[in-house]
Enzyme design. Structure first.
Site, short mmCIF file in Angstrom:
data_model
loop_
_atom_site.label_atom_id
_atom_site.label_comp_id
_atom_site.label_asym_id
_atom_site.label_seq_id
_atom_site.Cartn_x
_atom_site.Cartn_y
_atom_site.Cartn_z
N GLY A 131 -1.88 4.12 -1.74
CA GLY A 131 -1.07 5.27 -1.30
C GLY A 131 -1.81 6.23 -0.39
N THR A 151 -1.21 6.64 2.85
CA THR A 151 -0.47 6.93 4.08
C THR A 151 0.06 8.36 4.12
OG1 THR A 151 1.44 5.88 3.02
CG2 THR A 151 0.20 4.54 4.60
N LEU A 161 3.63 -2.01 -4.32
CA LEU A 161 3.04 -2.09 -5.66
C LEU A 161 4.10 -2.14 -6.76
CD1 LEU A 161 0.04 0.37 -5.17
CD2 LEU A 161 -0.05 -2.13 -5.33
N ASN A 219 -3.91 5.76 -6.71
CA ASN A 219 -3.26 7.02 -6.34
C ASN A 219 -1.74 6.89 -6.11
OD1 ASN A 219 -3.06 9.78 -4.83
ND2 ASN A 219 -2.41 8.25 -3.33
N SER A 247 -1.24 13.32 -13.64
CA SER A 247 -0.60 14.57 -13.25
C SER A 247 -0.69 15.53 -14.43
CB SER A 247 0.88 14.31 -12.93
OG SER A 247 1.60 15.52 -12.86
N TYR A 274 8.82 10.04 -15.37
CA TYR A 274 7.61 10.34 -14.58
C TYR A 274 6.50 10.84 -15.50
CZ TYR A 274 4.41 12.42 -11.29
OH TYR A 274 3.27 12.74 -10.58
N SER A 275 6.82 11.86 -16.33
CA SER A 275 5.82 12.41 -17.25
C SER A 275 5.27 11.34 -18.17
CB SER A 275 6.43 13.51 -18.13
OG SER A 275 6.96 14.51 -17.33
N LYS A 283 2.81 9.11 -16.43
CA LYS A 283 1.52 9.77 -16.19
C LYS A 283 0.77 9.99 -17.51
CE LYS A 283 1.77 9.92 -11.75
NZ LYS A 283 0.84 9.11 -10.94
N1 NAP Z 1 2.45 16.14 -5.03
C1 NAP Z 1 2.35 16.62 -6.26
O1 NAP Z 1 2.75 17.77 -6.54
C2 NAP Z 1 1.71 15.77 -7.34
C3 NAP Z 1 1.36 16.41 -8.54
C4 NAP Z 1 0.73 15.67 -9.53
C5 NAP Z 1 0.44 14.34 -9.33
N2 NAP Z 1 0.81 13.74 -8.16
C6 NAP Z 1 0.48 12.30 -7.99
O2 NAP Z 1 -0.39 12.16 -6.88
C7 NAP Z 1 -0.26 10.84 -6.34
C8 NAP Z 1 -0.09 10.93 -4.84
O3 NAP Z 1 1.13 11.60 -4.58
P1 NAP Z 1 1.37 12.48 -3.27
O4 NAP Z 1 1.71 13.84 -3.72
O5 NAP Z 1 0.29 12.29 -2.29
O6 NAP Z 1 2.74 11.79 -2.79
P2 NAP Z 1 3.20 11.19 -1.38
O7 NAP Z 1 2.81 12.09 -0.28
O8 NAP Z 1 4.63 10.85 -1.57
O9 NAP Z 1 2.34 9.83 -1.26
C9 NAP Z 1 2.60 8.74 -2.07
C10 NAP Z 1 1.83 7.54 -1.56
O10 NAP Z 1 2.12 6.42 -2.42
C11 NAP Z 1 2.53 5.31 -1.64
N3 NAP Z 1 3.52 4.54 -2.37
C12 NAP Z 1 4.68 4.98 -2.92
N4 NAP Z 1 5.38 3.95 -3.42
C13 NAP Z 1 4.64 2.83 -3.19
C14 NAP Z 1 4.85 1.45 -3.45
N5 NAP Z 1 5.98 1.01 -4.03
N6 NAP Z 1 3.89 0.58 -3.08
C15 NAP Z 1 2.77 1.01 -2.46
N7 NAP Z 1 2.52 2.31 -2.18
C16 NAP Z 1 3.46 3.20 -2.53
C17 NAP Z 1 3.11 5.91 -0.36
O11 NAP Z 1 2.95 5.02 0.73
P3 NAP Z 1 4.10 4.11 1.44
O12 NAP Z 1 5.37 4.89 1.41
O13 NAP Z 1 3.54 3.85 2.80
O14 NAP Z 1 4.15 2.87 0.60
C18 NAP Z 1 2.22 7.13 -0.16
O15 NAP Z 1 1.06 6.77 0.56
C19 NAP Z 1 0.93 10.19 -7.07
O16 NAP Z 1 0.44 9.34 -8.08
C20 NAP Z 1 1.64 11.38 -7.70
O17 NAP Z 1 2.34 11.01 -8.87
C21 NAP Z 1 1.44 14.41 -7.15
#
Ligand code: NAP
Length: 257
Positions: free
Chosen positions: A20, A22, A72, A95, A147, A159-160, A163
């Protein structure tokens, strides 16, 4: 699925595989690890964005980046990544993850299965593939992105729950693999301004400014906590206080939240 046009690995530099990368936190991890002199294996679905990031990191830090375009949520996608991990990497950052909105009973079951596939099964399988070479080498680092919502009981229950699984899985394994020189940390961030909430259809316009975390800072904290041997990493003092106080609440108050 592996991009054969990318510069072949290995080199003399350590290698980090980031899922992840991107957007959002994954991009921050990829940048930080490249800055620290790691070659990278970048895993996500969007091939064009993977190429753009690989080129950017190669240009900025002189590292090599391999690309695996993989979903994934699918067994085939996870297998392709596991195959690469079995050859050995120094750092694995699990991630990739996503949120679903709305009521559980209304949610599309395939979407929820996909969420389990990405948020849970991929962490399980990729860690399983990465550990044997790391244990044999007597070193390695695995960051499992959970998270703060994995520490709370919240309305986004699938989701919770996914995690919470990541936290418990990492807590259970970390001390065992530490004996083999492998560090494992469950990263529990709060709100970060990424594509995560728009993709999940969640309105976060009411979230106060002081709760937003910077992705670069979160990635740095995770790696520093892993180096210190911490098993759970909670970036930000507010979130550390909040999660500590939540643990003291009677369960019946938590369930009504
Ligand atoms: N943002 C928040 O507030 C927050 C808070 C707590 C925890 N998190 C956690 O942090 C992590 C990163 O999240 P983020 O906030 O950076 O979100 P994001 O900007 O939406 O990025 C998610 C990444 O995961 C990849 N992804 C999603 N579905 C996928 C799949 N089926 N196969 C392969 N790759 C996949 C996406 O790439 P593609 O679309 O190119 O596949 C993207 O690179 C996650 O685990 C999320 O649960 C986020």
């Amino acid at each position: 699925m592996t991009d054969s046009a990318a510069t072949p690995l290995p080199s003399t530099r350590p290698v980090a595989l980031v899922t992840g990368p991107t957007s959002g936190l994954g991009t921050a991890f990829a940048r930080l690890l490249a800055e620290r002199g790691h070659d990278l294996v970048l895993v996500a679905r969007d091939e064009a964005r993977l190429h753009a990031l690989a080129d950017e990191l190669a240009g900025a830090y002189g590292v090599r980046a391999e690309i695996i375009a993989a979903d994934l949520a699918s067994e085939a996608g996870r297998d392709a990544v596991s195959e690469r991990l079995a050859k050995g990497v120094d750092v694995l950052v699990n991630n990739a993850g996503f949120l679903t909105d709305g009521e559980f009973w209304d949610a599309d079951l395939d979407l929820l299965r996909g969420q389990l596939g990405v948020n849970v099964t991929a962490v399980l399988e990729l860690t399983h593939a990465a550990l044997p070479p790391m244990r044999a080498a007597g070193r390695g680092t695995i960051v499992n992105v959970a998270s703060v919502s994995g520490l709370f009981t919240g309305p986004a229950s699938t989701y919770s729950a996914s995690k919470a699984w990541v936290v418990k899985f990492s807590e259970g394994l970390a001390h065992k693999v530490a004996a083999d020189g492998v560090r494992m940390v469950a990263l529990c961030p709060g709100f970060m301004d990424t594509e995560f909430h728009p993709r999940g259809g969640q309105d976060v316009s009411g979230v106060p400014k002081h709760l937003w975390l910077d992705t670069a800072e979160v990635a740095r904290t995770a790696l520093e906590d892993a180096e210190k041997g911490r098993v759970v990493s909670i970036p930000g003092r507010r979130y550390r206080l909040w999660t500590t106080l939540d643990r003291l609440k009677p369960r019946r108050l938590v369930w009504r939240a």
